[in-house]
Design an enzyme around this catalytic site. Structure first.
Site, short mmCIF file in Angstrom:
data_model
loop_
_atom_site.label_atom_id
_atom_site.label_comp_id
_atom_site.label_asym_id
_atom_site.label_seq_id
_atom_site.Cartn_x
_atom_site.Cartn_y
_atom_site.Cartn_z
N ASP A 153 35.11 49.75 37.26
CA ASP A 153 33.82 49.23 36.82
C ASP A 153 32.88 48.88 37.96
O ASP A 153 31.70 48.64 37.74
CB ASP A 153 34.03 47.96 35.97
CG ASP A 153 34.73 48.30 34.67
OD1 ASP A 153 34.31 49.28 34.05
OD2 ASP A 153 35.69 47.61 34.31
N HIS A 167 42.82 44.10 39.17
CA HIS A 167 43.33 44.88 38.04
C HIS A 167 44.77 44.44 37.78
O HIS A 167 45.50 44.14 38.72
CB HIS A 167 43.29 46.37 38.38
CG HIS A 167 43.43 47.24 37.17
ND1 HIS A 167 44.64 47.59 36.66
CD2 HIS A 167 42.49 47.80 36.38
CE1 HIS A 167 44.44 48.34 35.58
NE2 HIS A 167 43.14 48.48 35.39
N1 ACO Z 1 37.78 37.41 41.48
C1 ACO Z 1 38.41 36.35 42.05
N2 ACO Z 1 39.73 36.09 41.90
C2 ACO Z 1 40.44 36.94 41.16
C3 ACO Z 1 39.86 38.06 40.53
C4 ACO Z 1 38.49 38.29 40.71
N3 ACO Z 1 37.89 39.33 40.15
N4 ACO Z 1 40.81 38.73 39.82
C5 ACO Z 1 41.95 38.05 40.01
N5 ACO Z 1 41.74 36.97 40.82
C6 ACO Z 1 42.75 36.03 41.32
C7 ACO Z 1 43.18 35.03 40.23
O1 ACO Z 1 42.39 33.89 40.23
C8 ACO Z 1 44.62 34.79 40.62
O2 ACO Z 1 44.62 33.91 41.71
P1 ACO Z 1 45.86 32.84 41.90
O3 ACO Z 1 47.08 33.69 42.05
O4 ACO Z 1 45.48 32.06 43.10
O5 ACO Z 1 45.87 32.03 40.62
C9 ACO Z 1 45.11 36.14 41.13
O6 ACO Z 1 43.92 36.79 41.62
C10 ACO Z 1 45.77 37.00 40.07
O7 ACO Z 1 44.85 37.15 38.98
P2 ACO Z 1 45.23 37.20 37.44
O8 ACO Z 1 44.08 36.71 36.64
O9 ACO Z 1 46.57 36.56 37.24
O10 ACO Z 1 45.40 38.76 37.27
P3 ACO Z 1 45.42 39.52 35.90
O11 ACO Z 1 46.24 40.73 36.13
O12 ACO Z 1 45.80 38.63 34.77
O13 ACO Z 1 43.87 39.92 35.69
C11 ACO Z 1 41.84 41.08 35.66
C12 ACO Z 1 43.35 41.16 35.92
C13 ACO Z 1 41.58 40.51 34.25
C14 ACO Z 1 41.26 42.49 35.70
C15 ACO Z 1 41.18 40.17 36.74
O14 ACO Z 1 41.41 40.73 38.02
C16 ACO Z 1 39.67 39.99 36.50
O15 ACO Z 1 39.29 39.12 35.74
N6 ACO Z 1 38.82 40.81 37.19
C17 ACO Z 1 37.39 40.75 36.97
C18 ACO Z 1 37.02 41.48 35.68
C19 ACO Z 1 37.13 42.97 35.80
O16 ACO Z 1 36.65 43.57 36.76
N7 ACO Z 1 37.75 43.58 34.78
C20 ACO Z 1 37.88 45.03 34.69
C21 ACO Z 1 39.31 45.44 34.77
S1 ACO Z 1 39.45 47.18 34.81
C22 ACO Z 1 39.18 47.65 33.22
O17 ACO Z 1 39.43 46.98 32.27
C23 ACO Z 1 38.64 48.98 33.06
#
Ligand code: ACO
Length: 437
Positions: free
Chosen positions: A372, A314
């Site tokens: 979720d 998140h």
């Molecule tokens: N699985 C694997 N790796 C992940 C995940 C994941 N679900 N989420 C983040 N990471 C990793 C990224 O690859 C990144 O790694 P790095 O630092 O080595 O490059 C690090 O964690 C940080 O991730 P970001 O993408 O920079 O985080 P951001 O805050 O931009 O994204 C998000 C947040 C979009 C929710 C992301 O965690 C994601 O895509 N999760 C899966 C989708 C999801 O569950 N969305 C629901 C969110 S809650 C809602 O909207 C109600």
């Protein structure tokens, strides 16, 4: 109504200096959360912009609705913790709180419920509107179209400068979303639309419109109704997320509330946001069995693989999402009540969570289950097809969107949202005739 509070200027300021400039920027203090550096005069005073494309360090507005402390896993609506609201509250009570700043008295709640109940029907001509869609359309596509179309039917509440119009539009949206959502479902499965019943409470009425058929009345199950109400409460608002910010940005131009909520629905649809609940079930389906978890955990960690663990991570929570904790509890209650405690998806989800939480990749990046992760399992057990999961999120979030839209419209300092950019395109060049290209 609570007294109108606003941010205060701290005595401290931040100094920003660079090539040929130095500027003191005021620090603003909210009631909770980190201080905010006020950069509103930056461009005027220095000719420079800031760059923060994903808004990771930028507050886009001042708000009194919801507070999140992502490191501690805290979520408050108007100061009340989400745990307390989910445990004791009723969804319409939480809607009232979000819209009016205070919990309602008994009579205030009764009159709010009455207003919502008597706005649940949609203009009859709107039923024809549904028939223009293909049966196979994703219900979120139908929601974007039909909710936007409300502005074509309710001309009498479109004056955004009139508080009474704003109030009626807010009540109409909260009241009609369950009706429209259930109709989107009924249309997709080829069943007749079921009209709202004023005898039923908000959540029971929604379940009735979803699952009744003319030949057979839907028997309400109190445990499922309670779980549905809890899901709605847990999704009601979440401060300046992508869809809420979309609603605010659309509304900042003076667009009508129905059009703005349709914009919010479009933004919510994406798998990185509200579409994640549907994506979680697809992922669990794809993983298929506990023995395949390791393979998928490795894929999620591999930077060359686009696969991500859906329902994990998140932007704000760097701790367990408090909404996920409540939903994990509900998942057990619902499955137990339906006699499907050994539902394979729940077993898979619990194991996946355990393995990920003990893996240094997820620990180092503070990736925890989000709201979720468990909601899809509950909704599936209740009989919702996965294409409806994000629709339910939109239904529940509408009150949050409209509370933010109203707060923005009522803010005397409100301006049209107009971000700037860092241009990296071509330099000025001469148009060349097509024969010379
Ligand atoms: N699985 C694997 N790796 C992940 C995940 C994941 N679900 N989420 C983040 N990471 C990793 C990224 O690859 C990144 O790694 P790095 O630092 O080595 O490059 C690090 O964690 C940080 O991730 P970001 O993408 O920079 O985080 P951001 O805050 O931009 O994204 C998000 C947040 C979009 C929710 C992301 O965690 C994601 O895509 N999760 C899966 C989708 C999801 O569950 N969305 C629901 C969110 S809650 C809602 O909207 C109600």
């Amino acid at each position: 109504m609570s007294e109108k509070k606003s941010s205060k200027e701290n005595n401290d300021s931040a100094v920003l200096s660079g090539d040929g400039f130095s500027i003191n920027l005021p620090l603003l203090k909210g009631s909770l959360g980190p201080d905010v550096i006020d950069i509103r005069s930056l461009y005027k005073d220095t000719g420079k912009f800031t760059f923060d494309s994903g808004f990771t360090s930028t507050a886009s507005c001042e708000s009194q609705i919801t507070f999140i402390d992502g490191d501690e896993g805290v979520l408050l609506h108007r100061g009340y913790s989400i745990e307390e609201l989910a445990e004791n509250g009723d969804y319409l009570e939480v809607c009232y709180l979000l819209l009016n700043s205070e919990l309602p008295s008994k009579s205030e709640l009764e009159s709010f419920k009455k207003s919502i109940t008597y706005h649940t029907m949609i203009h009859d001509q709107m039923t024809d509107f549904f028939k223009g869609f293909r049966r196979a359309a994703h219900p979120m596509a139908v929601m974007c179209g039909v909710v936007g179309a409300l502005s074509a039917f309710y001309h009498d509440s479109l004056d955004i400068d009139d508080p009474q119009h704003r109030l009626i539009s807010a009540h109409r949206l909260v009241a009609k979303m369950p009706t429209i959502s259930a109709m989107a479902y009924k249309f997709s499965v080829g069943q007749p639309f079921i009209y709202p019943s004023n005898k039923l409470d908000y959540v029971s009425n929604f379940l009735h419109m979803m699952f009744s058929v003319p030949g057979e009345h839907f028997e309400q199950n109190q445990i499922l109704t309670k779980a549905m109400s809890r899901i709605f409460i847990l999704h009601a608002d979440h401060e300046q997320n992508a869809s809420t910010s979309t609603v605010r940005l659309a509304g900042s131009s003076g667009a009508n509330p129905f059009a703005c909520i349709a914009a919010g629905i479009a933004s919510l649809w994406g798998p990185a946001h509200g579409g994640a609940n549907e994506a979680v079930l697809k992922m669990l389906n794809q993983i298929g069995s506990v023995k395949n978890i390791k393979e998928y955990i490795d894929k999620a960690k591999d930077k060359n693989d686009p696969f991500r663990l859906m329902g994990f991570g998140h932007r704000v929570y760097k701790n367990y999402d408090p909404r996920a904790t409540a939903l994990k509890e509900s998942a057990h209650e619902v499955l137990n009540s339906l006699g499907v405690e050994n539902e394979p998806f729940l077993e898979l989800a619990l194991k996946l969570e355990e393995i990920a939480l003990n893996d240094s990749y997820f620990q180092d990046r503070k990736l925890f289950p989000n709201v979720d992760f468990y909601s899809g399992i509950i909704l599936k057990a209740m009989g919702f097809p996965s294409s409806m999961f994000t629709v339910l999120f939109a239904l529940a979030r509408t009150v949050g969107w409209i509370a933010h839209w109203t707060e923005m419209i009522e803010d005397p300092n409100q301006k049209i949202g107009r971000p700037r950019q860092l241009y990296t395109g071509s330099m000025r060049r001469k148009y060349s005739d097509i024969s010379d290209r």
